[in-house]
Design a protein around this motif. Structure first.
Motif, short mmCIF file in Angstrom:
data_model
loop_
_atom_site.label_atom_id
_atom_site.label_comp_id
_atom_site.label_asym_id
_atom_site.label_seq_id
_atom_site.Cartn_x
_atom_site.Cartn_y
_atom_site.Cartn_z
N VAL A 101 -10.13 17.58 2.08
CA VAL A 101 -9.41 18.30 3.16
C VAL A 101 -9.95 19.88 3.03
O VAL A 101 -10.29 20.44 3.63
N GLY B 41 0.48 25.89 1.12
CA GLY B 41 -0.54 25.70 2.25
C GLY B 41 -0.11 26.50 3.25
O GLY B 41 0.06 26.34 4.55
N HIS C 101 4.03 31.87 8.62
CA HIS C 101 5.41 31.79 8.00
C HIS C 101 5.44 32.93 7.04
O HIS C 101 6.57 33.59 6.83
N SER D 211 -7.89 27.36 1.13
CA SER D 211 -8.91 28.11 2.04
C SER D 211 -9.16 29.38 1.82
O SER D 211 -8.20 30.24 2.31
N LEU E 10 -8.87 31.43 5.11
CA LEU E 10 -7.83 31.47 6.00
C LEU E 10 -6.81 32.61 4.88
O LEU E 10 -5.93 33.36 5.50
N ASP F 2 -5.40 28.41 -4.51
CA ASP F 2 -5.19 27.16 -5.48
C ASP F 2 -4.81 25.97 -4.89
O ASP F 2 -4.24 26.10 -3.73
N ASP F 3 -4.59 24.77 -5.53
CA ASP F 3 -4.06 23.55 -5.04
C ASP F 3 -2.49 23.87 -5.22
O ASP F 3 -2.01 24.15 -6.04
N LEU F 4 -1.70 23.56 -3.95
CA LEU F 4 -0.43 23.72 -3.85
C LEU F 4 0.31 23.05 -4.98
O LEU F 4 1.49 23.37 -5.34
N MET G 70 4.86 24.04 5.41
CA MET G 70 5.38 24.23 6.72
C MET G 70 4.11 23.65 7.45
O MET G 70 2.94 23.96 6.84
N GLY G 71 4.29 23.11 8.55
CA GLY G 71 3.13 23.21 9.69
C GLY G 71 2.27 21.83 9.39
O GLY G 71 1.03 21.92 9.63
N LEU H 235 -1.50 15.91 1.46
CA LEU H 235 -1.66 15.55 0.02
C LEU H 235 -2.20 14.25 -0.25
O LEU H 235 -2.36 13.48 0.82
#
Ligand SMILES: C[S@@+](CC[C@H](N)C(=O)[O-])C[C@H]1O[C@@H](n2cnc3c(N)ncnc32)[C@H](O)[C@@H]1O
Length: 242
Positions: A4, A51, A57, A74, A77, A95-97, A114-115, A121
């Protein structure tokens, strides 16, 4: 298989704002969604946006007075989010959520994912673990919100080709290839260059999450759950900790 993170780094992040319709339209849509949620947030409330992307948001939440921790894998982003959040209380974290607990210094009032982020995952087990962690961190009355696409019923034939966005110089089309528990999302990008059209293809895996399964898991972790229609045909689950 592209991960991802690699898919976003090489393929989606550079065009993500364009794909979302540009900053103004995306922030307007994000603001409308945050307003529709009507979260019970006091001034200075801590909110985690898991994320977060470029902040469609996070930014409206911060404008409403929340202090937002925006977590994303990312870097590009998050850099965009920092640029456009100018002066707002948004802290970006690369970091990884799933490791969001590392970045909590005060009890959060809400956690958002969201989104269609949760489908990124790696497994259903990881999704369930995220729900468990959210239930541990939120106080009574705290809210966990997830919005995602329901890929549980497969599209067939031509329906699997989805025109995402296009203009005079760029066309993005998604092709969905279904597996029993996941869907391979192929993003086909055509871009016009001075020497003609160039095509770039990359794919990544998303989970086929059943809303009913997530609702049951949320309830078993002590949440009262409301199911709503989210943006762009997504399912939105608003879970309040009791
Ligand atoms: C579909 S986008 C949604 C972005 C944003 N929430 C929105 O609604 O516009 C998914 C985002 O999740 C991020 N992401 C995917 N897997 C992640 C993970 N395990 N940890 C942190 N971020 C992740 C991606 O980099 C991307 O920014």
């Amino acid at each position: 298989m592209t991960t991802v993170t690699e898919h976003y780094e090489k393929h989606l992040a550079p065009i993500y704002v364009w794909m979302a319709g540009g900053f103004a339209a995306a922030l307007e849509a994000g603001t409308a969604e945050i307003e529709a949620l009507n979260l019970p947030l006091h001034q200075g409330a801590v909110v985690l946006d898991l994320g977060a992307g470029f902040g469609m948001h996070s930014i409206p939440l911060a404008r409403r007075g929340a202090r937002v921790t925006a977590i994303d894998t990312s870097i590009e982003l998050l850099r965009t989010l920092t640029e456009i959040s100018g002066g707002l209380p948004v802290q970006t974290v690369n970091d990884d959520l799933l490791a969001f607990q590392r970045h909590i210094s005060e009890t959060p009032s809400a956690i958002l994912c969201m989104g269609d982020t949760i489908t990124h995952l790696p497994s259903l087990k990881a999704v369930e673990s995220l729900i468990e962690l959210a239930s541990t961190e939120l106080p009574p009355g705290g809210t966990f919100v997830v919005s995602f696409r329901d890929y549980s019923v497969p599209l067939v034939g031509d329906q699997r080709f989805i025109p995402a966005r296009s203009d005079d110089s760029r066309i993005l089309t998604c092709f969905l290839q279904y597996e029993p528990e996941s869907v391979l999302v192929h993003d086909i990008l055509h871009q016009r260059q001075p020497d003609g059209w160039h095509t770039q293809v990359s794919h990544y895996r998303k989970l086929r999450l059943s809303p009913g399964h997530l609702i049951t898991k949320l309830q078993s972790c002590g949440f009262n759950v409301r199911r709503e229609a989210g943006m762009l045909g997504m399912v939105r689950l608003v879970a309040q900790s009791v």
